[in-house]
Design an enzyme around this catalytic site. Structure first.
Site, PDB file in Angstrom:
ATOM      1  N   LYS A   1       6.694  -2.214   1.808  1.00  0.00           N
ATOM      2  CA  LYS A   1       5.026  -1.612   2.375  1.00  0.00           C
ATOM      3  C   LYS A   1       4.390  -2.065   2.605  1.00  0.00           C
ATOM      4  O   LYS A   1       3.549  -1.973   1.615  1.00  0.00           O
ATOM      5  CB  LYS A   1       5.280   0.089   1.786  1.00  0.00           C
ATOM      6  CG  LYS A   1       3.990   1.066   3.167  1.00  0.00           C
ATOM      7  CD  LYS A   1       4.091   2.265   2.603  1.00  0.00           C
ATOM      8  CE  LYS A   1       3.235   3.549   3.234  1.00  0.00           C
ATOM      9  NZ  LYS A   1       3.097   3.343   4.416  1.00  0.00           N
TER      10      LYS A   1
ATOM     11  N   GLU B   1      11.946   2.667  14.261  1.00  0.00           N
ATOM     12  CA  GLU B   1      11.384   3.589  14.140  1.00  0.00           C
ATOM     13  C   GLU B   1       9.596   3.229  15.277  1.00  0.00           C
ATOM     14  O   GLU B   1       9.831   3.245  15.623  1.00  0.00           O
ATOM     15  CB  GLU B   1      10.669   3.298  12.365  1.00  0.00           C
ATOM     16  CG  GLU B   1      10.379   1.988  12.247  1.00  0.00           C
ATOM     17  CD  GLU B   1       9.570   2.071  10.719  1.00  0.00           C
ATOM     18  OE1 GLU B   1       9.452   2.753  10.014  1.00  0.00           O
ATOM     19  OE2 GLU B   1      10.134   0.494  10.356  1.00  0.00           O
TER      20      GLU B   1
ATOM     21  N   TYR C   1       1.142  -1.151  -0.341  1.00  0.00           N
ATOM     22  CA  TYR C   1       0.126   0.094  -0.296  1.00  0.00           C
ATOM     23  C   TYR C   1       0.643   1.423  -0.139  1.00  0.00           C
ATOM     24  O   TYR C   1       1.986   1.161   0.131  1.00  0.00           O
ATOM     25  CB  TYR C   1      -1.024  -0.202   0.915  1.00  0.00           C
ATOM     26  CG  TYR C   1      -0.503   0.234   2.142  1.00  0.00           C
ATOM     27  CD1 TYR C   1       0.804  -0.380   3.209  1.00  0.00           C
ATOM     28  CD2 TYR C   1      -0.250   1.240   3.075  1.00  0.00           C
ATOM     29  CE1 TYR C   1       1.048  -0.460   4.351  1.00  0.00           C
ATOM     30  CE2 TYR C   1       0.713   1.637   4.727  1.00  0.00           C
ATOM     31  CZ  TYR C   1       0.856   0.405   5.119  1.00  0.00           C
ATOM     32  OH  TYR C   1       1.574   1.462   5.909  1.00  0.00           O
TER      33      TYR C   1
ATOM     34  N   LEU D   1      11.226   0.765   7.449  1.00  0.00           N
ATOM     35  CA  LEU D   1      11.086   1.561   6.365  1.00  0.00           C
ATOM     36  C   LEU D   1      11.391   3.156   5.457  1.00  0.00           C
ATOM     37  O   LEU D   1      10.869   4.111   6.751  1.00  0.00           O
ATOM     38  CB  LEU D   1       9.036   2.162   5.816  1.00  0.00           C
ATOM     39  CG  LEU D   1       8.494   2.272   5.042  1.00  0.00           C
ATOM     40  CD1 LEU D   1       8.158   0.913   3.730  1.00  0.00           C
ATOM     41  CD2 LEU D   1       7.447   3.700   5.452  1.00  0.00           C
TER      42      LEU D   1
HETATM   43  N1  PLP Z   1       7.530   3.638   8.896  1.00  0.00           N
HETATM   44  C1  PLP Z   1       6.000   3.228   9.183  1.00  0.00           C
HETATM   45  C2  PLP Z   1       6.531   1.874   9.835  1.00  0.00           C
HETATM   46  C3  PLP Z   1       5.647   2.842   8.320  1.00  0.00           C
HETATM   47  O1  PLP Z   1       4.002   2.851   8.469  1.00  0.00           O
HETATM   48  C4  PLP Z   1       5.261   5.295   8.013  1.00  0.00           C
HETATM   49  C5  PLP Z   1       4.257   5.290   7.285  1.00  0.00           C
HETATM   50  O2  PLP Z   1       3.123   4.872   7.069  1.00  0.00           O
HETATM   51  C6  PLP Z   1       6.676   5.082   8.285  1.00  0.00           C
HETATM   52  C7  PLP Z   1       7.601   5.099   8.873  1.00  0.00           C
HETATM   53  C8  PLP Z   1       6.369   6.714   7.108  1.00  0.00           C
HETATM   54  O3  PLP Z   1       6.928   6.975   6.434  1.00  0.00           O
HETATM   55  P1  PLP Z   1       6.031   7.999   5.204  1.00  0.00           P
HETATM   56  O4  PLP Z   1       6.981   9.172   5.309  1.00  0.00           O
HETATM   57  O5  PLP Z   1       6.373   7.733   3.661  1.00  0.00           O
HETATM   58  O6  PLP Z   1       4.460   8.552   5.104  1.00  0.00           O
END
Ligand code: PLP
Length: 287
Positions: free
Chosen positions: A147, A180, A33, A205
């Protein structure tokens, strides 16, 4: 006003939108996603989000359900139909519908594509009062760089945080390092003024907001270091914050109930948010 969802080629009433019970996303979390933030009718960082979707799909050997151009069109059309000004566009691709079996379908099936939008209140450069986070063990698999919709450890961590009154969970690995957040990237500012966020590899991620903030930090000539940091170091930090497509930059003012720095949003987080909003305001006007 009707709210639309896009499901496999059709714009349908959100209330009636559904997928087949043997969709592999539903049964096996076999899908990926993306979430793209929208501010004032502008998509934020569409290109890197679609690049990441492309990578996630390739890693799982799922084909694009439609062309990338067609997906961009659907995003815009759904935003227009839903009069989306502030919020997010959610898109999900699963391997498709097939008789249940762990292995990929032997006769190829068409990947399934679903898009929804969500309205949120207008947010701007003001960080608000900041949030609390709760540490939780990082019990996820070794491909957190993809993701995928397999988010159960993230769900459980976020729920534990919410039950303790915190907004986000910070995930801590076996070495005591913060990887994270459950749905955000984690940052600190050390007492020496170093801006620190964990390096990207299979353990986290690679947030798109994180990437944009890296570029902004560089422009601002901040001393950015990508390295692991422990929970103890985070608790001693001058500042802490999270980043994501929907939270932008949001200060963390408490970790496990202990104040970070003076317990208020710090200058680095405030400045980065201001610059991030400026960047978002320069994006393409869609809805
Ligand atoms: N880390 C995780 C586990 C996430 O699910 C997300 C966003 O959904 C992020 C980091 C932040 O990513 P982004 O800046 O692309 O929204």
């Amino acid at each position: 006003m009707a709210r639309y969802a896009y499901v496999n080629g059709r714009y349908v009433d959100h209330r009636d939108a559904s997928v087949h019970i043997e969709d592999r996303g539903y049964q096996l979390a076999d899908g990926v996603y993306e979430v793209v933030g929208v501010r004032d009718g502008r998509l934020i960082d569409e290109k890197p989000h679609l690049d990441r979707l492309d990578r996630s799909l390739r890693e799982l050997q799922i084909a694009w359900p439609v062309s990338r151009q067609a997906l961009s069109f659907v995003i815009r059309e759904l935003m227009r139909r839903n009069r989306l000004r502030d919020g997010l566009v959610y898109m999900q691709v699963t391997r498709g519908v097939a008789r249940r079996d762990h292995a990929f379908p032997t006769t190829p099936v068409k990947p399934a594509l679903v898009l929804t939008t969500k309205n949120t209140k207008h947010v701007g450069a003001d960080t608000g009062p900041g949030i609390s986070v709760k540490s939780q063990p990082d019990i996820r698999w070794e491909r957190c760089d993809i993701k995928t919709v397999g988010l159960l450890p993230n769900v459980l961590a976020k729920q534990a945080a919410r039950e303790s009154g915190a907004y986000e969970a910070w995930l801590v690995d076996a070495d005591g390092n913060v990887t994270e957040g459950a749905s955000t990237n984690a940052w600190i500012v050390t007492p020496d003024g170093e801006l620190v966020t964990r390096h990207t590899d299979n353990g986290i991620l690679a947030g798109i907001t994180r990437g944009t903030l890296k570029a902004i930090a560089n422009d601002l000539q901040l001393k950015l270091v990508e390295r692991p940091f422990t929970l103890a170091e985070a608790k001693r930090a001058k500042e802490a914050f999270i980043s994501s497509a929907t939270s932008f930059v949001t200060p963390v003012v408490k970790i496990d109930g202990e104040p970070v720095g003076d317990g208020k949003p710090g200058p680095t987080a405030r400045r980065l948010r201001e610059e991030y909003v400026r960047f978002a305001d320069a994006g393409e006007l869609v809805a």
